[in-house]
Design an enzyme around this catalytic site. Structure first.
Site: not given
Length: 399
Positions: A129, A245, A384-386
């Protein structure tokens, strides 16, 4: 699906229990069950105990030092470890970069890196990131410019978990020309964290802990033979790592044990008249989480079955990641509800070894709010879950 263990599996379960009783340090188990902070040395101590037993790398191929366990054995091991209070293995070396090295690295890289990862002689961290390139990871800006037989690396990685302890970092870097498509310009590079041109800056999280960092690269020279695979193919390798992961993020065994402890806390907590666990609304919340967790457990078993045959987890890892983190956060909410006013004081230092003051509330109550706030990150890291819902819609549902 046959849910009964075979005689051989029951024998293995007993072997694991005896190993944990004899080899898991009592002080480490006690700290893990109380959610106290473990030191780097304690994590390494436990991982090297596993290594001495030959159990450090459950998912590795046997030829590189893996256990050769079936998916059921892996399931048994994870559940017994959670019950005994064994800490999670730090995933960056054993569970994340190692699969990339043994799948895509050359023979020299395998011989150079895998033995030390297996023996926990080195600590790895992850350099993915960046500011402006988190879920949109293909937009990363850290560059690695070829100069002879070296790359010169410049840029900054952020949210680098436990980077303050790391000896090595695996990084996604931009090696292609500006005209290349984002993904086609990314490479996978291994970098020594002891380089003097690397600076680690701590990021203190909302629970008061130093868990994540920024890592700054200022003209860091990296040998070209630290490149994994082919230049420009880093995105392909990164996707394999991310499936490993995301599978690990589900943490089913840990959530099962936390639910057991939650019930124990709710048996002693009080809503003013009765035990909280006797309250039908609270009991229904617990039951809903248990049902979701059971469904997730079967999905994880299917994924473990694929891994045990040498395959990488598929897009179902995104399902594990989404539901697993939702369950983790749901359990956190119920811990805060069960802890009541004990969750209100902000005394993070009571979860460190050196604290000699008076502890607030029961062991699992006092840190409930800190854990709740810290675990809000779970639905963001690892993609991210989105973003995971997009992956599922494309790769699973074909939309």
């Amino acid at each position: 699906m046959n849910l009964d263990f075979s005689a051989e599996e029951k024998e293995f379960q007993q072997e694991v229990r005896e190993f944990l009783q004899q080899k898991l340090p009592k002080e480490i188990a006690a700290k893990t069950k109380k959610a106290l902070h473990l030191s780097k040395e304690e994590y390494v101590q436990w991982q090297q105990i596993l290594y001495s037993q030959g159990w450090a790398a459950a998912n590795w191929p046997v030829e590189y030092g893996g256990t050769g366990w079936t998916s059921t054995q892996k399931y048994i091991f994870d559940n017994e470890c959670a019950k005994a209070g064994a800490p999670d293995v730090i995933p960056f070396g054993l569970k994340m970069v190692a699969p990339v090295i043994y799948h895509f690295g050359n023979d020299e890289q395998k011989q150079r890196f895998l033995p030390d990862i297996l023996a926990s002689k080195v600590w790895w961290c992850q350099g993915y990131s960046e500011t402006g390139a988190g879920s949109d990871l293909a937009g990363l800006k850290t560059t690695a410019v070829k100069d002879g037989d070296e790359y010169v690396v410049n840029g900054t990685k952020t949210w680098t978990t436990l980077g303050q302890f790391a000896d090595w970092i695996f990084c996604l870097v931009r090696t292609g020309p500006p005209s290349a498509k984002n993904q086609e310009a990314i490479s996978f590079l291994l970098i020594n964290m002891h380089d003097p041109n690397i600076t680690v800056s701590p990021i203190i999280t909302i629970d008061g802990g130093h868990e994540v960092n920024e890592v700054h690269f200022d003209g860091v020279r990296v040998p070209a033979n630290n490149l994994i695979g082919v230049e420009g193919q880093g995105w392909t390798y990164a996707k394999v790592l991310l499936t490993h992961e995301r599978t690990g993020i589900a943490r089913v065994a840990m959530s099962k044990e936390r639910l057991v402890q939650l019930k124990q806390l709710a048996e002693t907590s009080d809503d003013g008249a009765n035990k909280l666990l006797d309250d039908p609304i609270f009991a229904q919340k617990v039951a809903n989480l248990e049902i979701d967790l059971l469904a997730l457990e079967y999905t994880e078993l299917r994924t473990l079955s694929a891994i045990s045959t040498g395959q990488a987890p598929g897009p179902e890892s995104s399902i594990l990641k989404i539901v697993g983190t939702q369950i983790i956060q749901g359990i956190d909410e119920l811990y805060v509800e069960a802890a009541g006013y004990y969750s209100m004081p902000f005394v993070p230092q009571q979860f460190d070894d050196e604290f000699d003051g008076q502890h607030i509330g029961p062991d699992m109550a006092a840190n409930s709010a800190l854990t709740y706030f810290n675990n809000r990150k779970a639905s963001i890291y690892g993609g991210s879950n989105e973003i995971q819902t997009n992956i599922i819609s494309k790769a699973v549902l074909g939309l």
